[in-house]
Design an enzyme around this catalytic site. Structure first.
Site: not given
Ligand code: PBG
Length: 348
Positions: A217, A227, A270
Site C-alpha cells: 500500500k 479521507r 493499492k
Molecule cells: C486506511 C485506508 C485508506 C484507504 C483504504 N483504507 C486511506 C489511507 O490510507 O489514508 C483508501 C481508499 C481509497 O482511497 O479509496 N484505513
C-alpha cells in the site's frame, strides 16, 4: 525482450500466396464483435468485485460524499440496502469502513462490538447471507489524530508506535470476526501485523477466517476523496513513515513476501491504476490470489472528467477495470462495482 512471434509462426516473414501482401493480418480477428469475443484474453466477472461501503450510526442516514458521486456514508439499515443491491447485481462482496461517533487517541471505537462496523456485519450476514463481508482493519477512522496507529514521541519526532498498534489491530480484527466477518483486511501497513492478527484470530477460534492483506500500500495522493468519506485525514504530518514510497517496486515484493510468511491468504496492491506493474510482479512472485484497490481518487478522476464531457464514463470505467485484471489481479475493490456489474450484464 525476445520477440513473442515465434519464427515458426506460419507465414512469418513470408508473403501471401495471392500476392496481396504479408499474410500476417492481425485485424482479421478484430473484424466482428463475435470474433473479438472469441479471442478476448481477459474478462471481468462481478463475483470478483468488492464494493467499499462507509457505515456510521443512526437510522435512515445517507450522507452523500461530494467527491465520490454515487457514494455515501450510511447508517446500518441503509448499508444493508446497498449490500443487497450489490448482491442483486452479482457483486461478490462488500468491504466496510466505520465512522465512529467518538474518536480517541488509541482508536478504541475500532474494537467496539456494537460499533457501526460490527453492527453492519451482523445485519448484512443476516439479510444478504450469500454476500462476502470484508472488514477494513485500521485505526485511522477511529483515532482523534487520524493516524493509522497510536503515537509515540521518539528522538524529537512523533511517530506511530508499531508494536503497540499491532496489538490494537489484532483486537479490532477479532471484534470483526466475532461479529461474523468473512474476511479481514488490514490496511495500516504496520510491520508484522499479519502475524499478530493471525495469531489473535486463531486464539479466538477464528482459524478459518482468511486475511486479505493490504500488502503493498503506497503513500498515495489518490486517497484524497476517501479521507473525506472516512473522515480520516491525519491532523498533522502524513503517512509516509508507514505507507510505501511510490517510487519503489522491489520493496513491494519484500513487503508481500513478509505477509505471505506471516499467513496472508490474499495480497492486495493499492492503488491500482498507477501500480499495474506491481500487481503483475506480486502475482508472478507469489502465485497467490491478488486483489487490487481502485481507490477513491481513481474513481473521482473518471467521474470528474466525464462530468465535463471529456471522457465516456462507462467505457473508461470498464477499460480501467479490465486493465487491472489484465495486469494480474484476481479481485478488484472498486466504487464502480455495482455500475460495472450492471454494465457487464447488459452486455456492453
Ligand atoms: C486506511 C485506508 C485508506 C484507504 C483504504 N483504507 C486511506 C489511507 O490510507 O489514508 C483508501 C481508499 C481509497 O482511497 O479509496 N484505513
Amino acid at each position: 525482450m525476445a520477440s513473442i512471434v515465434p519464427a515458426t509462426w506460419p507465414g512469418a516473414a513470408e508473403s501471401s500466396p495471392t500476392g496481396t501482401g504479408d499474410v500476417l493480418r492481425p485485424r482479421r480477428l478484430r473484424a466482428t464483435a463475435a470474433l473479438r469475443a472469441l479471442v478476448r484474453e481477459t474478462r471481468l466477472d462481478p463475483a470478483q468485485f468488492i464494493l467499499p461501503l462507509f457505515v456510521r450510526s443512526g437510522q435512515g442516514v445517507r450522507v452523500p460524499i461530494t467527491s465520490m458521486p454515487g457514494c455515501a456514508q450510511t447508517s446500518v439499515d441503509e448499508c444493508v440496502r446497498d449490500a443487497q443491491a450489490a448482491a442483486d447485481a452479482g457483486v461478490g462482496g462488500v468491504i466496510l469502513f466505520g465512522i465512529p461517533d467518538h474518536k480517541d487517541a488509541e482508536g478504541s471505537g475500532a474494537w467496539d462490538a456494537h460499533g457501526p462496523v460490527a453492527d453492519a456485519v451482523r445485519a448484512i450476514k443476516r439479510s444478504v447471507p450469500g454476500l462476502l463481508v470484508v472488514t477494513d482493519v485500521c485505526l485511522c477512522e477511529y483515532t482523534d489524530h487520524g493516524h493509522c496507529g497510536v503515537l509515540v514521541e521518539r528522538r524529537g519526532r512523533t511517530d506511530v508506535d508499531n508494536d503497540a498498534t499491532i496489538a490494537l489491530l489484532a483486537r479490532e480484527a477479532v471484534a470483526h470476526a466475532d461479529a461474523g466477518a468473512d474476511l479481514i483486511a488490514p490496511s495500516d501497513m504496520m510491520d508484522h501485523r499479519v502475524a499478530a492478527i493471525r495469531s489473535a484470530l486463531d486464539a479466538a477460534g477464528h482459524t478459518d477466517v482468511p486475511i486479505m492483506s493490504y500488502a503493498a500500500k503506497y503513500a498515495s495522493a489518490f486517497y484524497g476523496p476517501f479521507r473525506e468519506a472516512a473522515e480520516s485525514t491525519p491532523s498533522f504530518g502524513d503517512r509516509r513513515s508507514y505507507q510505501m514510497d511510490p517510487a519503489n517496486g522491489d520493496e513491494a515484493i519484500r513487503e508481500v513476501l513478509l505477509d505471505v510468511r506471516e499467513g496472508a491468504d490474499i495480497l492486495m496492491v493499492k492503488p491500482a491504476g498507477a501500480y499495474l506493474d506491481i500487481i503483475r510482479r506480486v502475482k508472478e512472485a507469489t502465485g497467490l490470489p491478488v486483489a487490487a484497490y481502485q481507490v477513491s481518487g481513481e474513481y473521482a478522476m473518471l467521474h470528474a472528467a466525464a462530468e465535463r464531457g471529456w471522457i465516456d464514463l462507462e467505457r473508461a470505467m470498464l477499460e480501467s477495470l479490465v486493465a487491472i485484471r489484465r495486469a494480474g489481479a484476481d479481485i478488484i475493490l472498486t466504487y464502480f462495482a455495482v455500475s460495472a456489474a450492471r454494465a457487464l450484464s447488459s452486455g456492453r
